[in-house]
Write an enzyme that holds these catalytic residues in place. Structure first.
Site, PDB file in Angstrom:
ATOM      1  N   TYR A 196      28.030  33.576  36.025  1.00  0.00           N
ATOM      2  CA  TYR A 196      27.067  33.480  37.061  1.00  0.00           C
ATOM      3  C   TYR A 196      26.500  35.140  36.576  1.00  0.00           C
ATOM      4  O   TYR A 196      25.569  35.802  35.913  1.00  0.00           O
ATOM      5  CB  TYR A 196      26.383  33.809  38.060  1.00  0.00           C
ATOM      6  CG  TYR A 196      25.195  33.674  38.770  1.00  0.00           C
ATOM      7  CD1 TYR A 196      23.935  32.937  37.677  1.00  0.00           C
ATOM      8  CD2 TYR A 196      24.446  34.592  39.573  1.00  0.00           C
ATOM      9  CE1 TYR A 196      22.321  32.721  38.541  1.00  0.00           C
ATOM     10  CE2 TYR A 196      23.449  35.045  39.332  1.00  0.00           C
ATOM     11  CZ  TYR A 196      22.390  33.934  38.986  1.00  0.00           C
ATOM     12  OH  TYR A 196      21.071  34.377  39.877  1.00  0.00           O
ATOM     13  N   LYS A 200      24.006  37.597  34.018  1.00  0.00           N
ATOM     14  CA  LYS A 200      23.325  38.403  33.656  1.00  0.00           C
ATOM     15  C   LYS A 200      22.989  39.431  33.715  1.00  0.00           C
ATOM     16  O   LYS A 200      21.956  40.526  33.834  1.00  0.00           O
ATOM     17  CB  LYS A 200      22.872  38.143  35.397  1.00  0.00           C
ATOM     18  CG  LYS A 200      22.333  36.473  36.238  1.00  0.00           C
ATOM     19  CD  LYS A 200      21.072  36.443  35.353  1.00  0.00           C
ATOM     20  CE  LYS A 200      19.956  35.477  36.327  1.00  0.00           C
ATOM     21  NZ  LYS A 200      19.041  34.732  35.363  1.00  0.00           N
TER      22      LYS A 200
END
Length: 309
Positions: A196, A200
């Site tokens: 994750y 990002k």
């Protein structure tokens, strides 16, 4: 023995770039302010079937009197609920809900074509769709779930943005804004987020390329803080820090889509920061490396030598 009292705002204070900070809507980003009106604008929102996409962005742009909202998401039921909320808040805002997966290039292109044909050229794109597939260590995470996070968060953002740019053109005739929703996780090494967090960070860099290649479009990385979404609740150690409202993200997005916010193009922006303070520092932000992801260190100088030629 005295015990230390936990400060639920400690995460906000740690990353504070402005003196004043907020965890809910405040006057400067209140979407009902006449100065922030989105009248006449067509807004595209991915991940609009739940969470911040539903309770933050869709609701806030309806309150700001947007002409039309295009709601994109995988859940038909969730999109129906978002549409109901928008109609309840502002019946004059047209709504087009299209169930589609952001990683489906053909499906997304068709969705954009349909929406533009019915509602006109969009002025705002909010790349909100994202997912944390699994929270685990690298050695215990299977390749498929690790890569799926990249597919949704990075590829999905790329596909939606490319479709958007196709319709707005190289030099849009109207002020145009792209808001890419990222995360504070992009800045550190949070436990279990080996998929994750890099995804990002990749989106953050992608936003810098957008700002460079399309200087007339304002492209911003928006960090929504720690909101009580399903994703946040799936990370046990985040529980004490949850407290930022989805409406704060929504109001801030409306503010970003209003007026000249080009000083934040290509930059990182946390919704907790006071926008009036940011504006007072716009020249400093625009001219330097502030609020950008870069390598830390002192580089170059008159004493540098190169050998081995």
């Amino acid at each position: 023995m005295a015990t230390l009292e936990f400060d639920p705002d400690c995460a906000v204070k740690e990353i504070a770039f402005t003196r004043k900070n907020y965890r809910d809507v405040y006057p400067a980003v209140d979407p009902t302010r006449p100065e922030l009106s989105q009248e006449g604008k067509v807004i595209f929102i991915t991940g609009a079937s739940r969470g911040i996409g539903q309770l933050g962005f869709a609701v806030s742009f309806a309150r700001a009197n947007a002409a039309a909202l295009v709601l994109l998401g995988r859940s038909s039921e969730g999109l129906t609920e978002t549409e109901r909320l928008v109609n309840e808040i502002n019946p004059s805002t047209k709504v087009l809900s299209i169930p589609v997966d952001v990683t489906d290039e053909a499906g997304m292109n068709k969705a954009f074509e349909t929406a533009v044909e019915k509602l006109g050229v969009p002025q705002v794109l909010i790349n909100n769709a994202g997912q944390l597939v699994k929270l685990d260590t690298i050695v215990n995470t299977d390749v498929e779930s690790w890569w799926k996070t990249q597919e949704i968060n990075v590829k999905g953002t790329f596909i939606a943005t490319k479709a958007f740019l196709k319709h707005v053109g190289e030099v849009p005739s109207a002020p145009t804004t792209i808001i890419n929703v990222i995360s504070t996780a992009s800045q550190g090494v949070p436990p279990g987020m080996s998929s994750y967090s890099p995804s990002k960070l990749a989106v953050s860099k992608f936003t810098q390329f957008l700002a460079m290649e399309h200087p007339t479009i304002t492209s911003v990385n928006l960090d929504p803080g720690v909101v009580a979404t399903n994703m946040a609740h799936s990370v046990p150690w985040l529980a004490p820090f949850i407290g930022d409202t989805p409406e704060l993200s929504g109001g801030t997005a409306v503010w970003l889509a209003t007026g000249d916010r080009s000083f934040l193009s290509g930059k990182y922006f946390n919704v907790c920061w006071n926008v009036e303070e940011l504006e007072s520092r716009k020249e400093e932000i625009k001219s330097g490396r502030l609020l950008t992801f870069t390598l830390n260190g002192k580089f170059g100088g008159p004493d540098v030598t190169v050998e081995g030629k």
